[in-house]
Design a protein around this motif. Structure first.
Motif, PDB file in Angstrom:
ATOM      1  N   GLY A 173      -5.335  11.381   1.353  1.00  0.00           N
ATOM      2  CA  GLY A 173      -4.935  10.743   0.108  1.00  0.00           C
ATOM      3  C   GLY A 173      -3.731   9.854   0.300  1.00  0.00           C
ATOM      4  N   GLU A 174      -3.452   9.081  -0.727  1.00  0.00           N
ATOM      5  CA  GLU A 174      -2.273   8.222  -0.764  1.00  0.00           C
ATOM      6  C   GLU A 174      -1.421   8.642  -1.948  1.00  0.00           C
ATOM      7  OE1 GLU A 174      -4.213   4.092   0.973  1.00  0.00           O
ATOM      8  OE2 GLU A 174      -3.979   4.327  -1.192  1.00  0.00           O
ATOM      9  N   GLU A 189      -3.994  12.522  -9.120  1.00  0.00           N
ATOM     10  CA  GLU A 189      -4.160  11.176  -9.666  1.00  0.00           C
ATOM     11  C   GLU A 189      -3.210  10.917 -10.832  1.00  0.00           C
ATOM     12  OE1 GLU A 189      -8.391  11.133 -10.345  1.00  0.00           O
ATOM     13  OE2 GLU A 189      -8.797  10.471  -8.280  1.00  0.00           O
ATOM     14  N   ILE A 229      -8.644   9.632  -1.011  1.00  0.00           N
ATOM     15  CA  ILE A 229      -9.427   8.804  -0.093  1.00  0.00           C
ATOM     16  C   ILE A 229     -10.661   9.567   0.376  1.00  0.00           C
ATOM     17  CG2 ILE A 229      -9.399   7.539   2.104  1.00  0.00           C
ATOM     18  CD1 ILE A 229      -7.549   6.379  -0.097  1.00  0.00           C
ATOM     19  N   GLY A 267      -1.255   9.484  -7.358  1.00  0.00           N
ATOM     20  CA  GLY A 267      -1.933   9.574  -6.069  1.00  0.00           C
ATOM     21  C   GLY A 267      -3.350   9.041  -6.136  1.00  0.00           C
ATOM     22  N   LYS A 268      -3.905   8.805  -4.954  1.00  0.00           N
ATOM     23  CA  LYS A 268      -5.277   8.317  -4.850  1.00  0.00           C
ATOM     24  C   LYS A 268      -5.992   9.112  -3.764  1.00  0.00           C
ATOM     25  CE  LYS A 268      -7.976   4.264  -3.590  1.00  0.00           C
ATOM     26  NZ  LYS A 268      -7.925   2.921  -3.006  1.00  0.00           N
ATOM     27  N   THR A 307       0.056   7.264   3.358  1.00  0.00           N
ATOM     28  CA  THR A 307      -1.157   8.068   3.508  1.00  0.00           C
ATOM     29  C   THR A 307      -0.790   9.449   4.046  1.00  0.00           C
ATOM     30  OG1 THR A 307      -2.437   6.081   3.971  1.00  0.00           O
ATOM     31  CG2 THR A 307      -3.428   8.170   4.625  1.00  0.00           C
ATOM     32  N   SER A 334       0.833  -1.192   0.000  1.00  0.00           N
ATOM     33  CA  SER A 334       0.000   0.000   0.000  1.00  0.00           C
ATOM     34  C   SER A 334       0.878   1.256   0.000  1.00  0.00           C
ATOM     35  CB  SER A 334      -0.920   0.001   1.208  1.00  0.00           C
ATOM     36  OG  SER A 334      -0.204   0.159   2.397  1.00  0.00           O
TER      37      SER A 334
END
Length: 98
Positions: free
Chosen positions: A56-57, A34, A41, A38-39, A4, A1
């Motif tokens: 976000g991650e 993105e 959350i 990145g992602k 964060t 993963s």
């Protein structure tokens, strides 16, 4: 993963004057994040000390920092960012204590 991050943001005087286009700015920032890997959350508009709280991650601290510099240079928000660890990550760190 991926790591964060919790981003605490406040609108600048310039951004508050053009608040009606905030959704467009927010969507552009999310798209940029993105595109960098990145992602998102969660994104929240909040009352109190901060105008936005974003979770976000990102693939790395370097990617996160590059995004933050890009975001800050646009002049619409000032940010404080926290690197967050899951309870599982904490448990692994604690195993390394003497």
């Amino acid at each position: 993963s991926m790591p964060t991050y919790v981003l605490l943001a406040n609108l600048t005087d310039t951004a508050i004057k053009t608040i009606k286009i905030a959704p467009k700015r927010i969507n552009k920032a999310i798209k940029n994040f993105e595109e960098m890997g990145g992602k998102l959350i969660g994104f929240y508009t909040t009352m109190g000390e901060y105008d936005y709280v974003v979770i976000g991650e990102a693939p790395s601290d370097e990617v996160a920092m590059t995004f933050l510099l890009r975001l800050g240079s646009a002049g619409d928000v000032r940010t404080k960012t926290l690197r967050a660890f899951t309870k599982e990550e904490l448990a692994e760190m604690l195993k390394k204590l003497p």
